[in-house]
Write a protein that holds these residues in place. Structure first.
Motif, mmCIF file in Angstrom:
data_model
loop_
_atom_site.group_PDB
_atom_site.id
_atom_site.type_symbol
_atom_site.label_atom_id
_atom_site.label_comp_id
_atom_site.label_asym_id
_atom_site.label_seq_id
_atom_site.Cartn_x
_atom_site.Cartn_y
_atom_site.Cartn_z
ATOM 1 N N ALA A 186 2.820 8.735 0.298
ATOM 2 C CA ALA A 186 2.745 7.417 0.840
ATOM 3 C C ALA A 186 1.673 7.433 2.071
ATOM 4 O O ALA A 186 0.870 6.199 1.916
ATOM 5 C CB ALA A 186 4.097 7.358 1.621
ATOM 6 N N MET B 151 0.736 -1.110 -0.033
ATOM 7 C CA MET B 151 0.140 0.076 -0.157
ATOM 8 C C MET B 151 0.852 1.318 0.013
ATOM 9 O O MET B 151 0.433 2.224 -0.300
ATOM 10 C CB MET B 151 -0.882 0.236 1.182
ATOM 11 C CG MET B 151 -1.783 -1.260 1.274
ATOM 12 S SD MET B 151 -2.928 -1.064 -0.155
ATOM 13 C CE MET B 151 -4.094 -2.173 0.074
ATOM 14 N N HIS B 152 1.942 1.107 0.603
ATOM 15 C CA HIS B 152 2.857 2.524 0.508
ATOM 16 C C HIS B 152 3.818 2.668 -0.530
ATOM 17 O O HIS B 152 4.503 3.689 -0.350
ATOM 18 C CB HIS B 152 3.573 2.463 1.782
ATOM 19 C CG HIS B 152 4.248 0.946 1.911
ATOM 20 N ND1 HIS B 152 3.871 -0.171 2.548
ATOM 21 C CD2 HIS B 152 5.716 0.907 1.694
ATOM 22 C CE1 HIS B 152 4.708 -1.114 2.503
ATOM 23 N NE2 HIS B 152 5.959 -0.503 1.917
ATOM 24 N N TYR C 41 -1.606 4.836 1.547
ATOM 25 C CA TYR C 41 -1.499 3.951 2.935
ATOM 26 C C TYR C 41 -2.806 3.852 3.603
ATOM 27 O O TYR C 41 -3.257 2.913 4.201
ATOM 28 C CB TYR C 41 -0.483 4.116 3.767
ATOM 29 C CG TYR C 41 -0.124 2.781 4.809
ATOM 30 C CD1 TYR C 41 0.443 1.677 4.098
ATOM 31 C CD2 TYR C 41 -0.287 2.945 6.125
ATOM 32 C CE1 TYR C 41 0.522 0.631 4.976
ATOM 33 C CE2 TYR C 41 0.026 1.968 6.998
ATOM 34 C CZ TYR C 41 0.251 0.737 6.395
ATOM 35 O OH TYR C 41 0.539 -0.302 7.042
ATOM 36 N N SER C 42 -3.340 5.158 3.843
ATOM 37 C CA SER C 42 -4.674 5.231 4.677
ATOM 38 C C SER C 42 -5.861 4.839 3.843
ATOM 39 O O SER C 42 -5.777 5.064 2.607
ATOM 40 C CB SER C 42 -4.764 6.648 5.071
ATOM 41 O OG SER C 42 -4.979 7.423 3.990
#
Lengths: 367, 261
Positions: free
Chosen positions: A183, A167-168, A187-188
């Motif tokens: 990032a 995800m990042h 990521y969230s």
């Protein structure tokens, strides 16, 4: 119900062809979008984002894509998951192989690539119709499953056949990949939700624009009576291929979002025939030739099992109802609803919605 | 036959023969349609009248013969190029786009004049919005002419038969055709609707100068509004000329009109 068309006159053709002719409708739409952007982003839980909102929007876009081919242009297709697969793999390879690729651009380009594939698999529609066309679009489904299995290059030679998409690692906005903002945003789950929401809204607006334009009229003309369409000068072949292009563009973007925003890994096995059928059910339940219906169908088919699970957990306590029971129950219910809808209301939920609106307009004075 | 020197032929059919797997629908038919006239094609059922119209706008391809429209000669016509050249058409069994509104049906008649591509449509930029409004203006004039104002947003599937026929005429008219092929525009209509329809046809002919080729069974209407009548029987032409000339033609009386008792 609370407001109606009576007495609301428009003074120009421009105003008459607005997406939402009623002022109240426009306000509701603005409020709804604002609610989705600000309130939902602020208060919803991670579970809500990743398990409900994102998948519903992604599947809604895929359903809308299929609806363009089936509902608006009358070209039956069962290659939806195959086209989603092309979109997902295109996005993966674009992001993997091009340094500066951002997520939104990758989504757009993967839609274009899937669209190109859609044109090729749409070619049989120039000669055949209906059930025979379904059979030839099945080829797209099996081709996708085969090609991404047979050529490991597409999966970057991953031996397991599944690539996880950390995800990042992706950037939503241009610039350095590892800037904290880029990032953290991706990521969230809020970040992924906002991307999905924005893409969905843009695609819905584009579709709404298309169906109220000459392109949309040509689609529907080909659907309703192709001989008459030809006689008044509509280029039938071009119209069909364009419908396939745009339909698979939507499916491709949905496929890319499915992997990147929703499940977080890439695997051709998830885009199997079962998923094509699922999207087809969403179209039928939601309503052929309706944008609203595409999303209603996606919500219903996707959320019904979740609703039963959560409901039973709430009433009887966690784990009181067997998961196998829930899965089977949802199949029974969705199947029954499809049958009932086909008999009672072939227009699906969208038609139910508009006819109940019609009834409420005169309630309680007439039937 | 009836070709006054001051009239120019807009459509010339020469030795057209059409057959379906050995069944002859049309045999060696030639006739001219003159610019600006109302030409009726009459004849008993199965005489090949609808097939004739289908040949003219390219739905059927004749085995033999040539068609020339507006000075250009063809051995086969394609429906699309017929539309581009300005041949409009209505059908015997209504061929409207049943899922669309009256307005959209008539708007679709103007599709050849719309140049915006689908990107412009999707984003509603460039030519898209401008064209839509321009053509809406033209379509509204047709809606007003045909008296369809109150039902412009109604889906055509829910309209009465007579109104549907009128919408179909509107759709054909929206393309501003040079020639209009009308396949039984008054079949199954009430007396009043027939009267309306024949007024519309005559007004279109007079105001826009549109040449009209129509198939009709109501002899009263045919003899009233036509400048020129062509009679077919069993795929052959048996009469061609001015209405009163045709009415007194013995072959035509025997085959179709009969003797008044």
């Amino acid at each position: 119900m609370f407001y109606r068309e009576a007495g609301k006159l428009v003074g120009s053709f421009g105003k008459d062809r607005r997406m939402l002719p009623l002022l109240e409708d426009r306000w509701l739409a603005v409020l709804f979008v604002a609610f989705m952007y600000f309130v939902v982003t602020a208060i919803a839980s991670d579970y809500m984002f990743t398990a409900i909102l994102i998948p519903i929007m992604v599947l809604g876009v895929a359903t809308l894509g299929l609806n363009i081919a089936v509902g608006y242009t009358g070209q039956l297709s069962l290659g939806t998951a195959g086209f989603m697969c092309f979109g997902a793999f295109s996005a993966f390879n674009l992001i993997l192989r091009i340094d500066w690729m951002t997520i939104p651009l990758a989504f757009f380009l993967s839609g274009m690539i899937a669209g190109g594939v859609g044109i090729i698999f749409g070619l049989p529609s120039l000669r055949i119709k209906g059930f025979y066309l379904i059979v030839s679009t099945l080829a797209a489904q099996f081709f996708a499953e085969w090609v991404f299995n047979a050529y490991p290059w597409f999966l970057n030679y991953t031996s397991s056949g599944v690539v996880s998409l950390p995800m990042h690692h992706y950037r939503v906005f241009p610039g350095q990949e590892n800037t904290p903002f880029n990032a953290a945003f991706w990521y969230s789950s809020q970040g992924r939700y906002l991307v999905t929401l924005t893409v969905t809204i843009l695609l819905v607006l584009a579709c709404k624009n298309l169906v109220r334009s000459n392109t949309g009229r040509n689609w529907m003309a080909v659907r309703d009576m192709d001989i008459a369409a030809k006689v008044i000068g509509i280029p039938v072949a071009k119209t069909k291929l364009m419908a396939f292009f745009i339909s698979t563009f939507y499916c491709g973007v949905a496929g890319a979002m499915y992997c990147y925003c929703y499940i977080g890994n890439l695997d051709f096995m998830i885009f199997n025939l079962r998923r094509s059928f699922l999207v087809m059910f969403m179209v039928i339940v939601g309503g052929l030739g309706s944008i609203l219906g595409s999303f209603l169908g996606a919500i219903f088919v996707y959320a019904w099992p979740i609703l039963i699970t959560r409901g039973s957990d709430f009433i009887f306590g966690g784990g009181a109802i067997d998961t196998a029971f829930i899965e089977n129950n949802s199949k029974i219910v969705v199947g029954t609803i499809i049958i009932v809808l086909l008999i009672r209301e072939p227009g699906g939920f969208a038609a139910l919605w508009s006819s109940s609106k019609q009834k409420l307009r005169v309630w309680p004075f007439a039937q | 036959m009836n070709s006054p020197d001051n009239k120019k032929s807009i459509l010339v059919l020469k030795d057209i023969s059409l057959s379906f797997k050995g069944v002859k629908a049309i045999t060696d038919i030639s006739f001219n349609v003159y610019e600006g006239e109302i030409c009726s094609v009459i004849g008993p059922n199965g005489a090949g009248k609808s097939s004739m119209l289908n040949v003219i706008n390219g739905v059927y391809i004749p085995q033999e013969g040539t068609i020339s429209f507006d000075g250009k000669e063809f051995t086969k016509m394609k429906p699309h190029s017929a539309a581009v050249m300005g041949i409009g058409r209505t059908f015997q069994n209504i061929a409207l786009f049943s899922g669309m509104s009256v307005l959209d049906n008539i708007m679709s008649g103007r599709n050849l004049m719309m140049k915006a591509n689908f990107w412009e449509h999707a984003l509603n930029i460039g030519r898209a919005e401008k064209e839509e409004l321009e053509h809406r203006q033209a379509v509204e004039e047709i809606i007003e002419f045909l008296g369809l104002q109150s039902i412009r947003k109604t889906p055509v599937a829910s309209l009465a038969y007579g109104l549907q026929k009128r919408v179909e005429l509107g759709r054909a008219l929206a393309a501003k055709p040079k020639m209009l092929l009308l396949d039984e525009p008054m079949a199954g209509m009430t007396m009043e609707e027939k009267l309306d329809m024949s007024c519309f046809i005559q007004e279109i002919n007079r105001n826009y100068g549109t040449t009209i080729v129509l198939i009709e069974h109501d002899m009263g209407v045919v003899m009233d509004i036509s400048d020129h009548v062509v009679v077919l029987d069993y795929g052959k032409k048996i009469g061609d000329g001015a209405p009163d000339e045709v009415m007194n033609n013995q072959d035509v009386i025997d085959a179709y009109l009969g003797v008044s008792h």
